[in-house]
Design a protein around this motif. Structure first.
Motif, mmCIF file in Angstrom:
data_model
loop_
_atom_site.group_PDB
_atom_site.id
_atom_site.type_symbol
_atom_site.label_atom_id
_atom_site.label_comp_id
_atom_site.label_asym_id
_atom_site.label_seq_id
_atom_site.Cartn_x
_atom_site.Cartn_y
_atom_site.Cartn_z
ATOM 1 N N ASP A 7 27.796 8.714 55.617
ATOM 2 C CA ASP A 7 26.888 7.675 54.577
ATOM 3 C C ASP A 7 27.562 6.093 54.895
ATOM 4 N N HIS A 8 28.775 6.108 54.914
ATOM 5 C CA HIS A 8 29.494 4.838 54.889
ATOM 6 C C HIS A 8 29.056 4.173 56.193
ATOM 7 N N LEU A 9 29.127 4.856 57.270
ATOM 8 C CA LEU A 9 28.655 4.480 58.724
ATOM 9 C C LEU A 9 27.092 4.032 58.760
ATOM 10 N N MET A 10 26.424 4.784 58.134
ATOM 11 C CA MET A 10 24.901 4.268 58.252
ATOM 12 C C MET A 10 24.568 3.072 57.359
ATOM 13 N N LYS A 11 25.443 2.720 56.172
ATOM 14 C CA LYS A 11 25.235 1.772 55.535
ATOM 15 C C LYS A 11 25.515 0.591 56.245
ATOM 16 N N ALA A 68 26.600 5.053 64.911
ATOM 17 C CA ALA A 68 25.213 5.727 64.077
ATOM 18 C C ALA A 68 24.117 6.010 64.889
ATOM 19 N N ASP A 69 23.829 5.267 65.930
ATOM 20 C CA ASP A 69 22.782 5.718 66.998
ATOM 21 C C ASP A 69 23.084 7.250 67.675
ATOM 22 N N SER A 70 24.628 7.362 68.091
ATOM 23 C CA SER A 70 25.055 8.559 68.581
ATOM 24 C C SER A 70 24.844 9.771 67.546
ATOM 25 N N CYS A 71 25.014 9.457 66.202
ATOM 26 C CA CYS A 71 25.093 10.332 65.398
ATOM 27 C C CYS A 71 23.483 10.902 65.229
ATOM 28 N N ARG A 72 22.380 9.937 65.213
ATOM 29 C CA ARG A 72 21.206 10.165 65.070
ATOM 30 C C ARG A 72 20.787 11.103 66.332
ATOM 31 N N ARG A 73 21.171 10.742 67.534
ATOM 32 C CA ARG A 73 20.810 11.453 68.781
ATOM 33 C C ARG A 73 21.303 12.712 68.775
ATOM 34 N N ALA A 74 22.559 12.885 67.993
ATOM 35 C CA ALA A 74 23.226 14.164 68.078
ATOM 36 C C ALA A 74 22.221 15.036 67.168
ATOM 37 N N ILE A 75 22.053 14.566 66.050
ATOM 38 C CA ILE A 75 21.291 15.353 64.963
ATOM 39 C C ILE A 75 19.803 15.624 65.752
ATOM 40 N N ASN A 76 19.094 14.907 66.437
ATOM 41 C CA ASN A 76 17.869 15.257 67.012
ATOM 42 C C ASN A 76 17.975 16.185 68.147
ATOM 43 N N SER A 77 19.256 16.214 68.616
ATOM 44 C CA SER A 77 19.311 17.179 69.909
ATOM 45 C C SER A 77 19.556 18.743 69.351
ATOM 46 N N LEU A 78 19.733 18.769 67.838
ATOM 47 C CA LEU A 78 20.010 20.199 67.430
ATOM 48 C C LEU A 78 18.887 21.104 67.446
ATOM 49 N N THR A 79 18.970 22.354 67.490
ATOM 50 C CA THR A 79 17.942 23.298 67.482
ATOM 51 C C THR A 79 16.991 23.177 66.115
#
Length: 148
Positions: A26-30, A69-80
């Motif tokens: 959350d801190h990272l995204m903010k 943050a972009d890496s986190c979003r891509r990681a989430i989007n790559s999940l099943t």
């Protein structure tokens, strides 16, 4: 077993990923938000002998945060699909575990297994995302079993 894949402690890895989401995410995204207190109106380059001031340092931290943050979003989007739903609902949208179980139509025991799988899957995806990017530090949220 080969040295390529170290055995992962699934429970401890899940706990580590939960901690990441509960404290750092959350801190990272903010901080990485375009609306953060750091202005993104910085020049594309700094003169060769020019020293960084505190604003320049904050800007560099902002840029690194955006990349992470972009890496986190891509990681989430790559999940099943199920893992993506669990991570997104619980950690991005603050939906309770009970509500997620209800939305997915699963029992609490099944949810526990799926959530642990989702957390480890995210750790795998984030490691893959950050290890290929020389602009940020590699983030490995895994906890490994000790081989005796």
């Amino acid at each position: 077993m080969s040295d390529l894949f170290k055995p992962v402690d699934v429970k401890r890895t899940g706990k580590n990923v939960r901690h990441f989401f509960e404290t750092d995410f959350d801190h990272l995204m903010k901080y990485a938000s375009p609306l953060s207190t750091v202005s993104n109106n910085r020049p594309d380059r700094v003169r060769e002998n020019e020293e960084f001031d505190s604003h320049d340092q904050k800007y560099l931290e902002f840029v690194k945060s955006r990349i992470l943050a972009d890496s986190c979003r891509r990681a989430i989007n790559s999940l099943t699909e199920n893992s993506k739903k669990i991570i997104s609902l619980v950690y991005e949208h603050s939906v309770t575990n009970a509500m997620v179980m209800q939305r997915l139509g699963i029992s609490s025991s099944t949810y526990g297994v799926w959530k642990t799988k989702a957390l480890v899957e995210f750790a795998d995806a984030l490691l893959a995302e950050t290890s290929g990017n020389s602009n940020i530090k590699t983030i490995d949220l895994h906890k490994y079993l000790r081989e005796e």
